[in-house]
Design a protein around this motif. Structure first.
Motif, PDB file in Angstrom:
ATOM      1  N   MET A 100     -13.312  31.279  20.959  1.00 51.57           N
ATOM      2  CA  MET A 100     -12.609  31.082  21.327  1.00 51.57           C
ATOM      3  C   MET A 100     -11.537  32.094  19.769  1.00 51.57           C
ATOM      4  SD  MET A 100     -10.515  27.726  19.093  1.00 51.57           S
ATOM      5  CE  MET A 100     -10.790  26.612  20.746  1.00 51.57           C
ATOM      6  N   PHE A 101     -10.102  32.625  20.295  1.00 55.79           N
ATOM      7  CA  PHE A 101      -9.895  34.237  20.306  1.00 55.79           C
ATOM      8  C   PHE A 101      -8.569  33.193  20.050  1.00 55.79           C
ATOM      9  CE2 PHE A 101     -13.140  35.271  23.751  1.00 55.79           C
ATOM     10  CZ  PHE A 101     -13.490  36.373  22.339  1.00 55.79           C
ATOM     11  N   GLU A 102      -8.223  33.868  19.236  1.00 50.06           N
ATOM     12  CA  GLU A 102      -6.407  34.191  18.833  1.00 50.06           C
ATOM     13  C   GLU A 102      -5.727  34.447  20.126  1.00 50.06           C
ATOM     14  OE1 GLU A 102      -2.527  34.828  15.592  1.00 50.06           O
ATOM     15  OE2 GLU A 102      -4.305  35.789  14.958  1.00 50.06           O
ATOM     16  N   GLU A 103      -4.544  33.735  20.506  1.00 51.36           N
ATOM     17  CA  GLU A 103      -4.010  33.941  21.853  1.00 51.36           C
ATOM     18  C   GLU A 103      -3.469  35.505  21.332  1.00 51.36           C
ATOM     19  OE1 GLU A 103      -1.134  32.460  25.125  1.00 51.36           O
ATOM     20  OE2 GLU A 103      -1.026  31.948  23.579  1.00 51.36           O
ATOM     21  N   GLY A 104      -3.488  36.530  22.362  1.00 55.19           N
ATOM     22  CA  GLY A 104      -3.157  37.300  22.570  1.00 55.19           C
ATOM     23  C   GLY A 104      -3.916  38.879  21.616  1.00 55.19           C
ATOM     24  N   THR A 105      -5.013  38.070  21.579  1.00 57.90           N
ATOM     25  CA  THR A 105      -5.952  39.219  20.143  1.00 57.90           C
ATOM     26  C   THR A 105      -7.445  39.439  20.813  1.00 57.90           C
ATOM     27  OG1 THR A 105      -5.888  37.925  18.495  1.00 57.90           O
ATOM     28  CG2 THR A 105      -4.251  38.826  17.941  1.00 57.90           C
ATOM     29  N   GLN A 106      -8.147  39.954  19.645  1.00 57.28           N
ATOM     30  CA  GLN A 106      -9.513  39.728  20.544  1.00 57.28           C
ATOM     31  C   GLN A 106     -10.027  39.610  19.321  1.00 57.28           C
ATOM     32  OE1 GLN A 106     -11.390  40.300  23.561  1.00 57.28           O
ATOM     33  NE2 GLN A 106      -9.242  39.766  24.327  1.00 57.28           N
ATOM     34  N   GLU A 107      -9.888  38.791  18.395  1.00 58.89           N
ATOM     35  CA  GLU A 107      -9.914  38.405  17.218  1.00 58.89           C
ATOM     36  C   GLU A 107     -10.357  37.117  17.602  1.00 58.89           C
ATOM     37  OE1 GLU A 107      -7.817  37.195  12.305  1.00 58.89           O
ATOM     38  OE2 GLU A 107      -7.031  37.855  14.260  1.00 58.89           O
ATOM     39  N   ILE A 108     -11.904  36.333  16.822  1.00 59.36           N
ATOM     40  CA  ILE A 108     -12.494  35.216  16.909  1.00 59.36           C
ATOM     41  C   ILE A 108     -12.395  35.306  15.795  1.00 59.36           C
ATOM     42  CG2 ILE A 108     -14.799  34.630  17.473  1.00 59.36           C
ATOM     43  CD1 ILE A 108     -15.670  37.155  18.478  1.00 59.36           C
ATOM     44  N   LEU A 109     -11.825  33.289  16.482  1.00 58.74           N
ATOM     45  CA  LEU A 109     -11.759  32.670  15.857  1.00 58.74           C
ATOM     46  C   LEU A 109     -12.659  31.553  16.054  1.00 58.74           C
ATOM     47  CD1 LEU A 109      -7.498  31.460  16.997  1.00 58.74           C
ATOM     48  CD2 LEU A 109      -8.200  32.651  15.192  1.00 58.74           C
ATOM     49  N   GLY A 110     -13.367  31.086  16.496  1.00 58.63           N
ATOM     50  CA  GLY A 110     -15.280  30.152  16.219  1.00 58.63           C
ATOM     51  C   GLY A 110     -15.723  30.630  17.563  1.00 58.63           C
ATOM     52  N   LYS A 111     -16.657  30.252  17.619  1.00 59.69           N
ATOM     53  CA  LYS A 111     -17.590  30.277  18.645  1.00 59.69           C
ATOM     54  C   LYS A 111     -18.785  28.912  18.502  1.00 59.69           C
ATOM     55  CE  LYS A 111     -20.497  32.422  15.290  1.00 59.69           C
ATOM     56  NZ  LYS A 111     -21.655  33.881  15.414  1.00 59.69           N
ATOM     57  N   LYS A 112     -19.395  28.513  19.959  1.00 56.53           N
ATOM     58  CA  LYS A 112     -19.886  27.466  19.815  1.00 56.53           C
ATOM     59  C   LYS A 112     -20.914  27.720  20.723  1.00 56.53           C
ATOM     60  CE  LYS A 112     -20.618  22.902  19.528  1.00 56.53           C
ATOM     61  NZ  LYS A 112     -20.965  22.401  17.936  1.00 56.53           N
ATOM     62  N   ASP A 113     -22.182  27.479  20.668  1.00 56.80           N
ATOM     63  CA  ASP A 113     -23.778  27.680  21.400  1.00 56.80           C
ATOM     64  C   ASP A 113     -23.957  25.985  22.429  1.00 56.80           C
ATOM     65  OD1 ASP A 113     -23.614  30.361  20.397  1.00 56.80           O
ATOM     66  OD2 ASP A 113     -25.186  30.279  19.017  1.00 56.80           O
ATOM     67  N   ILE A 114     -23.787  26.516  23.362  1.00 51.02           N
ATOM     68  CA  ILE A 114     -24.280  25.532  24.544  1.00 51.02           C
ATOM     69  C   ILE A 114     -25.971  26.025  24.956  1.00 51.02           C
ATOM     70  CG2 ILE A 114     -24.100  24.111  26.249  1.00 51.02           C
ATOM     71  CD1 ILE A 114     -20.912  24.320  25.827  1.00 51.02           C
TER      72      ILE A 114
END
Length: 224
Positions: A100-114
């Protein structure tokens, strides 16, 4: 071009919870209806985000719309198809990762594995898509799954007369009470009864978790 940004994103870099459902995908070799799964990605925040779906074995799966945008307090569904179903690929587990990124950037806000697993044979019940490990993760919802899994089609009429699931109702009440507790950082007057109990002041992330569990419990109650 200016874009909206997540408040305090510098503090929450990579630590924002990512909510998805389900958290495990179970495909079954002999049941073609299970070769396609739908994953819902939630954005409970007030700002817009973008997401990207990655896989450690992309040749085995086809993901519909692996990238996209989620508006604040909305959700999107993505379809994942298993395109390499064969006896040789049974009992193998692959991993999807949602960024999950902040809109307009490539800065990762969080992640989730499935986790995705192809099982031999056919599922034993309709709710097999939840997966055994997922029921363990949901904790309190495990007892709800026991009430929904198994049984012949003729038993559906008998289920209508069953009493409500009290564990689900208690879990829902606990979540609602937690959401009414004060949030960390909010000003509280000295006359407030909870001012002497700082441990009852929940963080924003804790409240998000309670809200997410409340939604799952509510769906489980409505399906009983």
């Amino acid at each position: 071009m200016s874009t909206s940004s997540a408040p305090g994103s510098g503090i929450l870099d990579g630590k924002v919870p990512v909510f998805v459902f389900p958290v495990q995908l179970d495909f079954y070799y002999e049941d073609q209806t299970t070769h396609k799964r739908v994953v819902t990605i939630y954005n409970p925040y007030e700002f817009d985000v973008t997401f990207k779906v990655l896989c450690n074995n992309p040749k085995k799966y086809a993901v519909v719309e692996p990238e996209g945008r989620i508006m604040g307090q909305k959700c999107v569904d993505i379809v994942i198809r298993h395109v390499a179903v064969s006896p040789q690929t049974c009992e193998t587990t692959d991993k999807f990762r949602i960024h999950m990124f902040e809109e307009g950037t490539q800065e990762i806000l969080g992640k989730k594995d499935i986790l995705a697993t192809l099982h031999p044979g056919a599922p034993e019940a309709e709710s097999a898509s939840l997966g055994t490990q997922q029921r363990k993760t949901l904790g309190v919802l495990s007892s709800l799954a026991k009430g929904q899994v198994g049984g012949a089609p003729g038993e559906n009429q008998n289920r209508e007369g069953h009493p409500p699931n009290y564990i689900a109702c208690i879990a829902a009440v606990v979540c609602i009470l937690a959401l009414f507790l004060p949030t960390e950082g909010d000003p509280i007057s000295n006359t407030n009864l909870l001012s002497d109990y700082p441990w009852l002041h929940l963080s924003v992330n804790q409240k998000l978790v309670f809200a997410y569990v409340l939604g799952l419990v509510t769906m489980a109650i409505l399906r009983l």
